[in-house]
Design an enzyme around this catalytic site. Structure first.
Site, PDB file in Angstrom:
ATOM      1  N   GLU A 128      -4.668 -10.101   9.313  1.00 51.64           N
ATOM      2  CA  GLU A 128      -6.092 -10.436   9.197  1.00 51.64           C
ATOM      3  C   GLU A 128      -6.306 -11.790   8.544  1.00 51.64           C
ATOM      4  O   GLU A 128      -6.919 -11.897   7.479  1.00 51.64           O
ATOM      5  CB  GLU A 128      -6.828  -9.333   8.436  1.00 51.64           C
ATOM      6  CG  GLU A 128      -6.740  -7.990   9.166  1.00 51.64           C
ATOM      7  CD  GLU A 128      -7.603  -6.874   8.569  1.00 51.64           C
ATOM      8  OE1 GLU A 128      -8.008  -7.008   7.413  1.00 51.64           O
ATOM      9  OE2 GLU A 128      -7.862  -5.896   9.283  1.00 51.64           O
ATOM     10  N   HIS A 168       0.983  -9.194   4.385  1.00 51.52           N
ATOM     11  CA  HIS A 168      -0.164  -8.279   4.502  1.00 51.52           C
ATOM     12  C   HIS A 168      -0.915  -8.342   3.165  1.00 51.52           C
ATOM     13  O   HIS A 168      -0.735  -7.503   2.288  1.00 51.52           O
ATOM     14  CB  HIS A 168       0.308  -6.865   4.818  1.00 51.52           C
ATOM     15  CG  HIS A 168      -0.793  -5.967   5.316  1.00 51.52           C
ATOM     16  ND1 HIS A 168      -0.709  -5.235   6.474  1.00 51.52           N
ATOM     17  CD2 HIS A 168      -2.029  -5.691   4.815  1.00 51.52           C
ATOM     18  CE1 HIS A 168      -1.823  -4.544   6.659  1.00 51.52           C
ATOM     19  NE2 HIS A 168      -2.646  -4.809   5.652  1.00 51.52           N
ATOM     20  N   GLN A 225       0.808  -1.226   0.000  1.00 46.14           N
ATOM     21  CA  GLN A 225       0.000   0.000   0.000  1.00 46.14           C
ATOM     22  C   GLN A 225       0.839   1.273   0.000  1.00 46.14           C
ATOM     23  O   GLN A 225       0.323   2.334  -0.332  1.00 46.14           O
ATOM     24  CB  GLN A 225      -0.959  -0.012   1.197  1.00 46.14           C
ATOM     25  CG  GLN A 225      -2.015  -1.106   1.079  1.00 46.14           C
ATOM     26  CD  GLN A 225      -2.918  -1.187   2.298  1.00 46.14           C
ATOM     27  OE1 GLN A 225      -2.606  -1.887   3.253  1.00 46.14           O
ATOM     28  NE2 GLN A 225      -4.022  -0.472   2.285  1.00 46.14           N
TER      29      GLN A 225
HETATM   30  C1  BGC Z   1      -6.226  -3.740   6.319  1.00 48.22           C
HETATM   31  C2  BGC Z   1      -5.568  -2.591   5.586  1.00 48.22           C
HETATM   32  C3  BGC Z   1      -6.632  -1.681   5.025  1.00 48.22           C
HETATM   33  C4  BGC Z   1      -7.477  -1.166   6.160  1.00 48.22           C
HETATM   34  C5  BGC Z   1      -8.528  -0.149   5.784  1.00 48.22           C
HETATM   35  C6  BGC Z   1      -7.417  -3.376   7.135  1.00 48.22           C
HETATM   36  O1  BGC Z   1      -8.359  -4.353   7.048  1.00 48.22           O
HETATM   37  O2  BGC Z   1      -5.272  -4.439   7.067  1.00 48.22           O
HETATM   38  O3  BGC Z   1      -4.706  -3.093   4.613  1.00 48.22           O
HETATM   39  O4  BGC Z   1      -6.108  -0.642   4.256  1.00 48.22           O
HETATM   40  O5  BGC Z   1      -8.116  -2.248   6.771  1.00 48.22           O
HETATM   41  O6  BGC Z   1      -9.535  -0.679   4.995  1.00 48.22           O
END
Ligand code: BGC
Length: 416
Positions: free
Chosen positions: A156, A111, A17
């Site tokens: 996650e 990630h 990102q």
């Molecule tokens: C993720 C990020 C994402 C953020 C906002 C999280 O679930 O780890 O990568 O940008 O949420 O949506």
């Protein structure tokens, strides 16, 4: 309240990102197939690959004492078994620079993005991925373990189950027969059933594989140099039953959260990541209440969800907690300040009640590539000029930084 000594005040990012040019990843591939569902490609992202020193200096100036960032597997092992010494050295320099600025580096080994070759070998639909991930973790622990402050195996790892429960992931059949999957697999020279990119994967097979991947990665990270804590991070929402939705809500909680939280038992920590709450009716998840304030993502503005998820995780996992992500996508930065204020009040109440919360990482340091939504949603404490890459500090960054410096939620400027 004064926070416990050593409490970590940080911001979080993910390699894909913010780094830019992550060309060997499955995500880059999906951004560029003809039938892509990404609104725009990640491109240069925030160029943090080259600008990390400037970013760390800024975080130090703001008052933070930790930074969570990604080590990108697709860079470190661009082809199976071929480790890039140059990229490992890059992350070594980054870890050292982070420490020099007084920021404890918390790294994430996965990630969402994987090397293309992993996707072409079935990704998390394949039971072989756990061993391959462990080999990568072992290498990182051996070469970088002395500089790592804390490590998250997978970000996650319940994301697929959560999206499934929220009804936002197409069915397995739709995914397996999609044009984008056919195009991406064709580009990799494999059959569509062999190609799988997280989290857009067929759901029925991946839970066991991903839990095993965490476990093997966890052990591998403990095998090398350094004695840093290791854990998983989880996407957790406060799930609330509306009338008649009790059963659906309980099932969603069990399937998308509890089974994963249980797997964190015995780990060094669990990473809680919470953005909102969700109501459940008899047919499933409901949209936010009509009068609710919503964020740029369409989520209900409800920072208090964090208190429920911390308490639940601590009760089930029985291990220390880091809030590894908490944040809001908003154009109006004063809403971010309010969100942070109320989220930290949740952390404070939990600590007062004796829950072992050891850190709070705001998502995100920078306005960055929000996956399929591109650069539209603004989660950052710091804006980024998309042409010059100039960093523009928002008031929320100064606000959170002041609390970090004071190690307290009482802001010396606003007295709030
Ligand atoms: C993720 C990020 C994402 C953020 C906002 C999280 O679930 O780890 O990568 O940008 O949420 O949506």
């Amino acid at each position: 309240m004064q926070f416990p000594d050593g409490f970590l005040w940080g911001t979080a990012t993910a390699a894909h990102q913010v780094e830019g040019g992550n060309v060997n990843s499955d995500c880059w591939l999906l951004e560029h197939v003809k039938s892509t569902f990404f609104v725009e490609p990640s491109g240069d992202a925030c160029d943090q690959y080259h600008r990390y020193a400037e970013d760390f200096a800024l975080l130090q100036r703001l008052g933070f004492n930790s930074y969570r960032f990604g080590i990108e597997w697709a860079r470190v092992e661009p082809e199976e078994g071929e480790f890039s010494r140059a990229e490992i050295e890059h992350y070594r320099r980054m870890l050292a620079a982070c420490r020099e600025r007084g920021l404890l580096p918390m790294v994430t080994l996965h990630h969402f993005t994987s090397p293309r070759w992993i996707a072409a070998r079935g990704g998390f639909e394949s039971s072989d991925t756990a061993g391959r991930f462990a080999r990568y973790c072992e290498r990182i622990a051996k070469d970088l373990g002395d500089l790592i402050g804390a490590a998250c195996t997978l970000n996650e790892l319940n994301a697929v189950s959560l999206l499934q429960q929220m009804g936002t992931l197409p069915s397995d059949e739709k995914i397996l027969t999609s044009r984008w999957r056919a195009e991406a697999s064709h580009a990799m020279g494999v059959a569509p059933e062999s190609f799988s990119a997280f989290p857009f994967c067929a759901q029925s097979t991946i839970r066991d594989n991903i839990l095993r991947t965490h476990r093997e990665g966890y052990d591998a990270l403990h095998s090398g140099r350094g004695k840093f804590p290791v854990g998983m991070t989880l996407a957790l929402q406060e799930l609330v039953p509306a009338e008649g939705g009790e059963d659906r809500c309980a099932a969603a909680l069990r399937e998308s959260e509890d089974v994963f939280i249980e797997a964190a038992r015995g780990d060094d920590f669990a990473g809680v990541q919470t953005y909102t709450r969700r109501f459940f009716g008899s047919k499933g998840p409901l949209p936010p209440p009509k009068d609710a304030e919503c964020t740029q993502m369409g989520y209900e503005f409800y920072p208090e969800a964090l208190e429920a998820t911390i308490r639940r995780t601590a009760a089930i996992a029985k291990c220390p907690i880091y809030v590894t992500e908490s944040g809001i996508a908003a154009l109006d930065d004063s809403r971010r300040v309010e969100f942070i204020r109320r989220a930290l009040a949740c952390v404070e109440r939990c600590i007062r009640d004796g829950i072992d919360v050891r850190g709070y990482y705001y998502w995100s340091m920078l306005d960055n590539f929000e996956w399929i939504l591109g650069y539209g949603p603004k989660f950052g404490l710091v804006a980024v000029d998309r042409t010059t890459q100039e960093r523009i500090v928002k008031p929320s960054a100064e606000y959170l930084g002041r609390m970090a410096r004071a190690n307290s939620t009482s802001d010396p400027v606003t007295r709030a």
